[in-house]
Enzyme design. Structure first.
Site, short mmCIF file in Angstrom:
data_model
loop_
_atom_site.label_atom_id
_atom_site.label_comp_id
_atom_site.label_asym_id
_atom_site.label_seq_id
_atom_site.Cartn_x
_atom_site.Cartn_y
_atom_site.Cartn_z
N GLY A 112 0.84 -1.41 0.03
CA GLY A 112 0.01 -0.04 -0.04
C GLY A 112 0.72 1.16 0.19
O GLY A 112 2.00 0.99 0.21
N ARG A 169 4.05 5.72 1.90
CA ARG A 169 4.49 7.16 2.23
C ARG A 169 4.12 8.27 1.18
O ARG A 169 4.65 9.30 1.08
CB ARG A 169 5.99 7.14 2.46
CG ARG A 169 6.56 6.47 1.25
CD ARG A 169 8.21 6.66 1.26
NE ARG A 169 8.89 5.72 0.29
CZ ARG A 169 10.19 5.61 -0.01
NH1 ARG A 169 10.89 6.63 0.62
NH2 ARG A 169 10.72 5.05 -0.84
N LYS A 185 4.70 12.47 -2.24
CA LYS A 185 5.60 11.34 -1.79
C LYS A 185 6.62 11.77 -0.59
O LYS A 185 7.66 12.49 -0.87
CB LYS A 185 6.17 10.58 -2.90
CG LYS A 185 6.94 9.41 -2.61
CD LYS A 185 7.71 8.78 -3.76
CE LYS A 185 8.49 7.57 -3.57
NZ LYS A 185 9.12 6.60 -4.61
N GLY A 201 7.33 6.75 6.75
CA GLY A 201 6.39 7.57 5.90
C GLY A 201 7.38 8.47 5.17
O GLY A 201 6.62 9.51 4.42
N ASP A 217 4.15 -4.39 -7.33
CA ASP A 217 3.56 -3.25 -6.76
C ASP A 217 3.86 -1.86 -7.43
O ASP A 217 3.68 -1.00 -7.02
CB ASP A 217 3.89 -3.45 -5.37
CG ASP A 217 5.23 -3.42 -5.02
OD1 ASP A 217 5.70 -4.66 -5.02
OD2 ASP A 217 5.87 -2.69 -4.31
#
Ligand code: AMP
Ligand code: MG
Length: 498
Positions: free
Chosen positions: A99, A102, A122, A135, A261
């Site tokens: 997912g 960050r 980002k 993050g 991903d």
């Protein structure tokens, strides 16, 4: 009386964003959240072409309001920030839920061609998908992402874009303590292969269908007219992926982390990490120091692209209906890759016709490049200066190879091939120079810009960005930026840490 100006006024920040289309998906596709502010942000770089594409005044991005907004410190009107969920295969193994750990999707922006883009920050703080991460993104990797996405765009390769980087002195721990940064990046969609795998492996056929219908409706509406729209979707994504990787190969770009991903459902280059441009040619080159097996080496990229489309096919299978139909959709990968790669190579070599021995000719070129580890970018750029008859320009090409005889022999074959189609030198040189960049983002160039930026001198980032916006232009005043790496940079190692 002066004629009234017809130029469209630059947008104010308040008019830049609207709620994302993505947020129309059901609640379990994402989590609403706010970015976490960073202390005393400053602007590091702005991409003028991106600002202009979105009718923003590049100068306004330097003002405190914009800097705070693009750091996530203040709200932007129209934004409905969220982080999306996805999963994926990492280095060939199922990694489960990942997912946006960050990246925060602020909302959508419409560009001057009326195309809708998602706008993400980002490095804007932790999300429910951060797992053990903080993050944050460091200044170093943020500079690499902005420079490379804009360089790829200028090379004509599908990519996410980057509008700006802001920085803050807040420290983040990587191998050492580094400072944080936030990249404002844009793409028509950041949906990944892993977004589909997420629902497939969680046994959620309803959500899988909702996602596929969403992607078809917004990005592949032509699939709706096909007998099996999900098969058509897979087939189009497979083709786009194969063609994207052919584009990468044609400029020697290595992504470094082709996990599912990081594979865009739109066939864009996404999630820039330990990427690299091939310098001394070695088909086995691995640009990601962490990838010890070489799964994502240069020569493996086309195969891995194929593997990744199979992973997507597996996830879409329940919607498509049968293994046979899924396989059929995937079958176009090899021919799509080969057709695109051969077309790109013909352009790179300035060939207008197709002849029987062309594959042999190009194979031989790659063989001598491999033998002598010739610089990838220079090899093709120097070919694009060649005259029809032997001249001093031959020497520049031959000098890239320690085996001068082999290089001269190949040139002889190549020249005969050009003559066989009545190639005109001047016209061909123009075409070839527009296909073979003089300037690519060599790691050492990025490294110099990063080190200066880490000492608060951001001028080199901006200068490099400007040079890379015109990779095919001669730019004689910047010719040093086309040079091979200096000794200190010949073995720069780029890890996943970012
Ligand atoms: P990447 O390989 O950089 O695309 O990242 C893989 C996954 O790790 C994604 O889900 C990222 O959001 C997540 N991730 C990477 N770095 C961080 C970080 N510093 N904090 C939180 N999540 C991260
Ligand atoms: Mg990623």
């Amino acid at each position: 009386m002066p004629t009234p100006s017809l130029t469209k006024q630059a947008l104010d920040l308040d008019d830049f964003l609207q709620p994302s289309t993505y947020s129309s998906l059901p609640a379990n596709f994402f989590t609403y959240l706010q970015p976490t502010p960073l202390p005393q942000p400053y602007i590091v770089a702005v991409s003028t072409p991106v600002a202009q594409q979105f009718n923003l005044d590049p100068a306004s991005l330097l003002t405190p309001r914009y800097v705070n907004a693009f750091t996530g410190n203040i709200d932007i009107l129209g934004a409905n920030p969220l982080a999306s969920v996805y999963s994926g295969h990492q280095f060939g193994s199922w990694a489960g839920q990942l997912g946006d750990g960050r990246a925060i999707l602020l909302g959508d922006a419409i560009d001057k061609h009326q195309q809708r883009f998602e706008v993400q920050l980002k490095g804007a703080g932790p999300t429910p998908y951060s797992r053990s991460g903080d993050g944050r993104a460091v200044l170093r990797s943020s500079i690499r992402e902005l420079l490379c996405s804009e360089a790829m765009q200028a090379l004509g390769i599908p990519t996410s874009r980057a509008l700006a980087i802001t920085g803050s002195d807040q420290g983040v721990m990587r191998e050492t303590v580094e400072t944080s940064a936030v990249v404002t990046r844009l793409a028509p969609s950041f949906i990944r292969f892993g977004s589909f795998e997420h629902w497939y492996y969680n046994n959620r056929p309803d959500e899988l269908k909702i996602l596929a219908d969403f992607v078809i409706r917004h990005h592949y509406p032509e699939s709706l007219g096909q007998p099996n729209p999900y098969q058509a979707l897979l087939s189009t994504v497979t083709k786009k992926t194969a063609e994207l990787i052919a584009c990468w190969q044609s400029v020697g770009f290595m992504h470094g982390v082709m996990n599912t991903d990081n594979m865009s459902i739109l066939g864009l280059t996404l999630d820039y990490g330990p990427f690299g441009f091939m310098e001394k040619y070695d088909e086995r080159h691995i640009c990601n120091h962490t990838d010890q097996q070489g799964r994502y080496s240069y020569r493996m990229q086309p195969t891995i692209g194929h593997w990744n489309t199979h992973a997507l096919g597996q996830a879409l299978l329940p919607l498509i209906g049968s293994v046979e139909e899924t396989q059929q959709a995937l079958d176009c990968y090899s021919s799509s890759f080969t057709n695109k790669w051969e077309a790109l190579l013909r352009k790179k070599l300035g060939l207008l016709t197709i002849q029987n021995d062309d594959k042999e000719l190009t194979d031989q070129l790659f063989n001598i490049m491999q033998e002598d580890h010739a610089d990838f970018t220079h090899t093709f750029r120097y070919l694009s200066y060649l005259d029809n008859h032997t001249s001093s320009k031959d020497d520049d090409f031959v000098s890239l190879f320690s085996n001068a005889q082999a290089a001269s022999n190949w040139l002889e074959l190549y020249r005969a091939r050009l003559v066989s189609e009545g190639s005109q030198a001047e016209e061909r040189q123009g075409r070839m120079q527009a296909s073979n960049p003089k300037y690519v983002l060599r790691n050492y160039l990025a490294q110099i810009a990063i080190e200066k930026a880490q000492n608060k001198d951001f001028s080199e980032v901006q200068k490099l960005l400007t040079i890379l916006e015109h990779p095919f232009d001669e730019q004689p005043e910047h010719h040093l930026y086309a040079g091979e790496p200096p000794t200190w940079a010949q073995h720069l190692e780029i890890s996943c840490s970012s």
